[in-house]
Design a protein around this motif. Structure first.
Motif, mmCIF file in Angstrom:
data_model
loop_
_atom_site.group_PDB
_atom_site.id
_atom_site.type_symbol
_atom_site.label_atom_id
_atom_site.label_comp_id
_atom_site.label_asym_id
_atom_site.label_seq_id
_atom_site.Cartn_x
_atom_site.Cartn_y
_atom_site.Cartn_z
ATOM 1 N N THR A 50 0.727 -1.328 0.060
ATOM 2 C CA THR A 50 -0.024 0.045 -0.056
ATOM 3 C C THR A 50 0.791 1.219 -0.011
ATOM 4 O OG1 THR A 50 -1.452 1.193 1.090
ATOM 5 C CG2 THR A 50 -0.234 0.054 2.565
ATOM 6 N N LYS A 106 -9.167 11.043 1.163
ATOM 7 C CA LYS A 106 -7.668 10.775 0.999
ATOM 8 C C LYS A 106 -6.852 11.060 2.431
ATOM 9 C CE LYS A 106 -3.772 11.060 -2.205
ATOM 10 N NZ LYS A 106 -3.621 11.548 -3.505
ATOM 11 N N GLU A 130 -14.944 6.302 -6.554
ATOM 12 C CA GLU A 130 -13.807 5.374 -6.356
ATOM 13 C C GLU A 130 -12.605 5.570 -5.981
ATOM 14 O OE1 GLU A 130 -14.091 6.769 -10.871
ATOM 15 O OE2 GLU A 130 -15.524 6.365 -9.302
ATOM 16 N N GLU A 131 -12.123 6.907 -6.273
ATOM 17 C CA GLU A 131 -11.005 7.467 -5.719
ATOM 18 C C GLU A 131 -10.763 7.397 -4.421
ATOM 19 O OE1 GLU A 131 -8.168 11.480 -5.878
ATOM 20 O OE2 GLU A 131 -9.595 11.328 -7.435
ATOM 21 N N LEU A 134 -10.763 3.793 -2.863
ATOM 22 C CA LEU A 134 -9.345 3.166 -2.904
ATOM 23 C C LEU A 134 -8.387 3.866 -1.906
ATOM 24 C CD1 LEU A 134 -7.391 1.516 -4.597
ATOM 25 C CD2 LEU A 134 -6.862 3.524 -5.946
ATOM 26 N N SER A 135 -8.657 5.049 -1.503
ATOM 27 C CA SER A 135 -7.736 5.411 -0.192
ATOM 28 C C SER A 135 -8.042 4.839 1.012
ATOM 29 C CB SER A 135 -7.912 6.963 0.001
ATOM 30 O OG SER A 135 -7.534 7.683 -1.209
ATOM 31 N N GLU A 138 -6.768 1.317 1.260
ATOM 32 C CA GLU A 138 -5.328 0.945 1.465
ATOM 33 C C GLU A 138 -5.138 1.274 2.881
ATOM 34 O OE1 GLU A 138 -3.642 3.858 -1.443
ATOM 35 O OE2 GLU A 138 -3.677 2.421 -2.981
ATOM 36 N N GLU A 159 -16.484 0.700 -10.538
ATOM 37 C CA GLU A 159 -15.227 0.551 -10.322
ATOM 38 C C GLU A 159 -15.010 0.504 -8.868
ATOM 39 O OE1 GLU A 159 -11.251 0.356 -10.392
ATOM 40 O OE2 GLU A 159 -12.674 -0.076 -11.882
ATOM 41 N N GLY A 160 -15.749 1.342 -8.079
ATOM 42 C CA GLY A 160 -15.841 1.111 -6.520
ATOM 43 C C GLY A 160 -16.434 -0.069 -6.053
ATOM 44 N N ILE A 163 -13.362 -2.399 -6.569
ATOM 45 C CA ILE A 163 -12.364 -2.222 -5.507
ATOM 46 C C ILE A 163 -12.863 -2.887 -4.126
ATOM 47 C CG2 ILE A 163 -11.221 -0.295 -4.125
ATOM 48 C CD1 ILE A 163 -11.312 1.620 -6.631
#
Length: 427
Positions: A50, A106, A130-131, A134-135, A138, A159-160, A163
């Motif tokens: 990560t 984030k 989705e961005e 992803l954070s 991780e 996409e989310g 993930i």
């Protein structure tokens, strides 16, 4: 020694350096400068799992949670959330409707990497996308204290969903309750098999599924749900009008649990496939399941998999009555005890040969014969509808074992059969 004299590096390699500016698209780690702290040069890690990491362990332990979060906000270019600063040392943090967006999320994720107090985090309606997810994923790979998280209504999209699915498939975090809700558009299939979240996790998951209107396929196999988990699933089936495919194989569900699931099947109008393979269910539990389907005139059940259960002749008689009400249904079981078991072999005459023989006699192709049974006249139809018409048609009388064999040959594995597959299948 003069106290005001700055510290001198012991070696040339330990010369302090200024951190290079980073953009929000770069690695998700944050270094907050602490006074009189020597930065030690460290070789790059290979195959890092990560990028939400504090690269300098010495600074990590000298940086407070507040400072870490403020530095993270500066790194990604967002305004700090005062509520989070005030409550980041509490066990419960509610950041619902704070307009965080992916960059604000984030920054929160960076701060939570090393947080040991927050166990429940609410992030509903923050435009995470989705961005942002992803954070968070991780972060969860590093944080072993966070147990519950609500990320519903966050525009996660396909996409989310991917993930989240990938994360849950290899989940090593401490999360046991992840609330997604129906407003996360795009999540239609979720595989949570072999996650060992047992009864408590099952109940939490089912609470979120009751009103879900997007999820159609759910795999909960090999999770040790037990009869209490079956009770929660029964309630989901009673209230949920979207789920089509449910796999709860290998979950230590006995006749008691089958009874709870049956309660939900009595009123469910959407479920087509229910897999209960490898559960300690006897013929008594199997009877409860098929009778619940019979009592539901709006049931759409097409497949009930209890293929480890050895049934009785009485069960078969009851099943014939269920089939009369729901001809689209196929119950897969291990076998029949008693004389009927010997007769089963005679029922397995190659169905494709019987269909081919009929087609030859009437000078038509097999494909044309099957298309004639389809109200739309096309080469494809749903498995349930195909099974129903094949049982009800009288041109080539077939039993359910034979119809099941035909379906295996034509199945697209998408809930549809395709007659064009016959071009590559030999009778």
């Amino acid at each position: 020694m003069d106290d005001d004299k700055p510290l001198q590096p012991e070696t040339e390699d330990e010369t302090p350096t200024e951190p290079a500016p980073q953009s929000s698209d770069e690695a998700l780690y944050c270094e907050a400068e602490a006074p009189q702290t020597v930065r030690k040069v460290k070789p790059d890690r290979e195959n890092s799992e990560t990028d939400l990491e504090i690269e300098d362990n010495e600074k990590f332990f000298t940086t407070g949670q507040k400072e870490l979060y403020l530095e993270a906000c500066k790194l990604v270019g967002v305004v700090p959330v005062s509520y989070f600063i005030r409550n980041m040392e509490e066990s419960y943090v509610n950041l619902n409707h704070h307009g965080l967006g992916p960059r604000g999320t984030k920054a929160i994720a960076i701060a939570l990497v090393s947080n040991t107090t927050v166990t429940k985090l609410e992030l509903e309606d923050n435009g995470i996308t989705e961005e942002g997810i992803l954070s968070l994923v991780e972060m969860l790979q590093e944080n072993y204290y966070l147990q519950e998280m609500n990320i519903s209504n966050n525009q996660l999209g396909l996409e989310g969903a991917r993930i989240i699915s990938d994360f849950l498939e290899t989940n090593t975090s401490s999360i046991w309750n992840l609330e997604l809700s129906a407003t996360n558009v795009g999540l239609t299939s979720l595989d949570l098999s072999w996650n060992h979240f047992h009864t408590r996790g099952a109940v939490a998951l089912c609470n979120g599924l009751r009103g879900n209107v997007t999820l159609t396929k759910l795999d909960l196999s090999m999770n040790g749900l037990g009869n209490e988990g079956a009770l929660a699933l029964g309630e989901v089936l009673r209230l949920n009008s979207c789920l089509v495919h449910l796999d709860v194989s290998g979950n230590d569900i006995s006749n008691e649990g089958a009874s709870k699931i049956s309660k939900g099947l009595e009123s469910n109008e959407s479920l087509k496939v229910l897999k209960l393979f490898l559960n300690p269910i006897s013929v008594d539990g199997a009877l409860l399941l098929i009778l619940s389907i019979k009592r539901n005139p709006k049931s759409r059940m097409e497949e009930l998999d209890i293929s480890n259960v050895l049934v009785s002749e009485q069960f078969m008689k009851t099943l014939d009555g269920v089939y009369a009400v729901h001809p689209q249904l196929d119950v897969v079981f291990k076998g029949v005890q008693g004389p009927s078991a010997k007769n089963t072999i005679s029922l397995l005459t190659n169905p494709m040969k019987l269909i081919q023989s009929y087609a030859d006699q009437h000078k038509v192709t097999v494909e044309d014969f099957l298309k004639s049974l389809n109200p739309t006249g096309t080469m494809r139809m749903s498995v349930g509808e195909f099974q129903k018409v094949m049982i009800e048609q009288n041109k080539v009388p077939l039993n359910r074992y034979q119809v099941r064999e035909v379906i295996k040959r034509l199945d697209e594995k998408t809930g549809m059969v395709n007659f064009s597959f016959l071009k590559t299948v030999k009778p």
